[in-house]
Design an enzyme around this catalytic site. Structure first.
Site, PDB file in Angstrom:
ATOM      1  N   HIS A  52      53.980 -48.409  -5.799  1.00 40.93           N
ATOM      2  CA  HIS A  52      54.515 -48.119  -4.463  1.00 40.93           C
ATOM      3  C   HIS A  52      55.423 -46.900  -4.547  1.00 40.93           C
ATOM      4  CE1 HIS A  52      56.761 -48.840  -0.623  1.00 40.93           C
ATOM      5  NE2 HIS A  52      55.536 -49.198  -0.242  1.00 40.93           N
ATOM      6  N   HIS A  68     107.912 -50.449  13.438  1.00 42.64           N
ATOM      7  CA  HIS A  68     106.912 -50.903  14.403  1.00 42.64           C
ATOM      8  C   HIS A  68     105.801 -49.874  14.610  1.00 42.64           C
ATOM      9  CE1 HIS A  68     109.193 -54.443  15.168  1.00 42.64           C
ATOM     10  NE2 HIS A  68     110.245 -53.765  15.600  1.00 42.64           N
TER      11      HIS A  68
END
EC number: 4.2.1.59
Length: 466
Positions: free
Chosen positions: A369, A291
């Site tokens: 660019h 768990h």
């Protein structure tokens, strides 16, 4: 055609079970009730003032001693994993679970009776789509102290393998797997919880397992039993005689499977991972699960899924044929090279479209660019997003090749990161409102390398071209 989606589910009518809590020993009734879409799994303590609710959420895990225990605002739910495993195994998404004590009934130590009750109640579809997190890389959690490890890897189904090795001769090394949740009922649901004798003695000494008996917990005898210990066990389980059988099991309980311990560990994994709150599309491999490690892994997964939701990055499999290639796109959009800025469409529903553009060094805009350090102009990112949105807008007309989309307004544009040669842009556009009088409003996103690059709100008008 759009991707196939599954619908959320809930039960059709309420159903109840009675029993005792394994650790508390309290009598308890659990009542399963239908829940609306997007509710998830919710525990409700009807024995307390105000009937407070505790969502099955990893954030509320407070300890994992002999079970996965939740607490919200001082309200506790103990040993939640068996009932949650039943919900996941039956692919039920939304459920209210009313309890008149803190711990669900242990029943026979498995999920079998919960499964039977939920099936009796009937399972029905809701309108909302089921949310699923598709695993696209190996994710791992390792616990150094125990050596336990859980990983999840890409797969077409939610699959789980559990491997156990407690270093004892009586149990040995075991493993169990399911390749689809449809196998849960027949292969996993009736696998019962178990304990080793040395653990059992410690639990009894600490006043736990008050609801335990030899019908709901397999006890593996991993040590010699003295007369004093045997007397203690006879008192605890209210039995006149007890013995150890040749297979190392206390008393005369018969195993359902030789690897029942591994199957129960797989059941626990399913129940604990339900606390993530989102269904997983991937294969989980749990080595020596427990768990603690299960819930630590669940916390890690919940964090990853939350980040993915925040980024909202669409999942695209490049190995799958797209819904539309560039030729299909040109049959709908009037744009042509070098101004066609969408290469593929992967999904197109009534409300959402997902497209893609590969940004290469050969793009004509890189010539002028920032040629020394090429960056895709932000306005062209928005244009590419708008072209993708045009596919969604034109879906609303029967003959899209005879219509054009003119963008009327662009709001809330934000540029988050640079787009450079070699990047793959993923576009996702969603309708903000139904299309009326040819007016289409969309929220658009562009992602690169799993991160949001550009976002904007777009408004377009659909106009007949002929």
């Amino acid at each position: 055609m759009a991707e196939k989606v599954s619908k959320q589910t809930t039960i059709k009518e309420k159903v109840s079970l009675e029993g005792v809590g394994l650790h508390t020993g309290q009598s308890v009734t659990i009542t399963f009730k239908p829940a609306p879409e997007n509710t998830g799994y919710v525990f409700k303590r009807i024995d307390l003032d105000g009937e407070p609710e505790v969502e099955a959420d990893i954030a509320y895990v407070v300890n994992t001693q002999r079970g996965t225990n939740l607490e919200k605002n001082g309200v506790s739910i103990q040993t939640s994993e068996h009932v949650l495993a039943a919900c996941v195994g039956l692919e039920i998404d939304n459920l209210i679970m009313e309890l008149d004590a803190s711990e669900p009934p242990i029943m026979d130590g498995s999920s079998k009776f919960f499964v039977e009750a939920l099936e009796k109640a009937g399972i029905g579809e809701l309108d909302a789509e089921r949310e699923e997190y598709e695993v696209d890389e190996v994710i791992c959690y390792h616990d150094d102290e125990s050596g336990s490890e859980i990983i999840v890897m890409p797969a077409e189904e939610y699959q789980v393998t559990a491997m156990v090795d407690f270093g004892t001769k009586v149990l040995g090394t075991q493993n169990a797997s399911i390749n689809h949740l449809s196998e849960f009922k027949a292969e996993i649901a009736n696998a019962r919880t178990f304990s080793f004798l040395h653990e059992l003695e410690a639990l009894l000494d600490h006043g736990l397992i008050k609801g335990g008996d030899l019908n709901n917990a397999i006890v593996y005898v991993d040590k010699e039993i003295g007369e004093e210990t045997m007397k203690k066990l006879r008192v605890a389980f209210d039995r006149k005689e007890m013995s150890v059988k040749p297979n190392g099991i206390l008393d005369n309980l018969t195993l359902h499977y030789p690897n029942e311990a591994a199957r129960h560990k797989l059941l626990d994994v399913l129940g604990d991972l339900a606390l993530i709150g989102t269904r997983i599309k991937g294969k989980v491999i749990a080595n020596k699960p427990g768990h603690y490690v299960n819930t630590q892994f669940a916390k890690k997964m919940a964090k990853i899924i939350k980040a993915a939701k925040r980024n909202n990055v669409p999942k695209i499999n490049p190995d799958i044929k797209p819904l539309m290639d560039v030729n299909d796109i040109m049959n709908i959009l009037p744009h042509r090279a070098p101004f066609l800025l969408v290469d593929k469409i992967y999904t197109c529903t009534d409300t959402c479209v997902i497209g893609m553009k590969n940004v290469t060094m050969n793009e004509p805009f890189f010539v002028g660019h920032f040629p020394g350090k090429p960056v895709m102009p932000g306005v062209l990112q928005v244009e590419a997003m708008a072209q993708t949105g045009g596919i969604l807008a034109l879906r609303s007309v029967p003959d899209p090749e005879n219509y054009l989309t003119y963008f009327m307004k662009i709001d809330n544009v934000r540029f988050k990161r640079q787009v450079v040669p070699g990047d793959t842009l993923i576009f996702k556009l969603e309708l903000l409102a139904p299309i009326r009088r040819g007016i289409c409003q969309m929220q658009g996103y562009a992602y690169v390398n799993g991160k949001l690059a550009t976002e904007a709100v777009l408004m377009a008008q659909i106009v007949k071209s002929k």
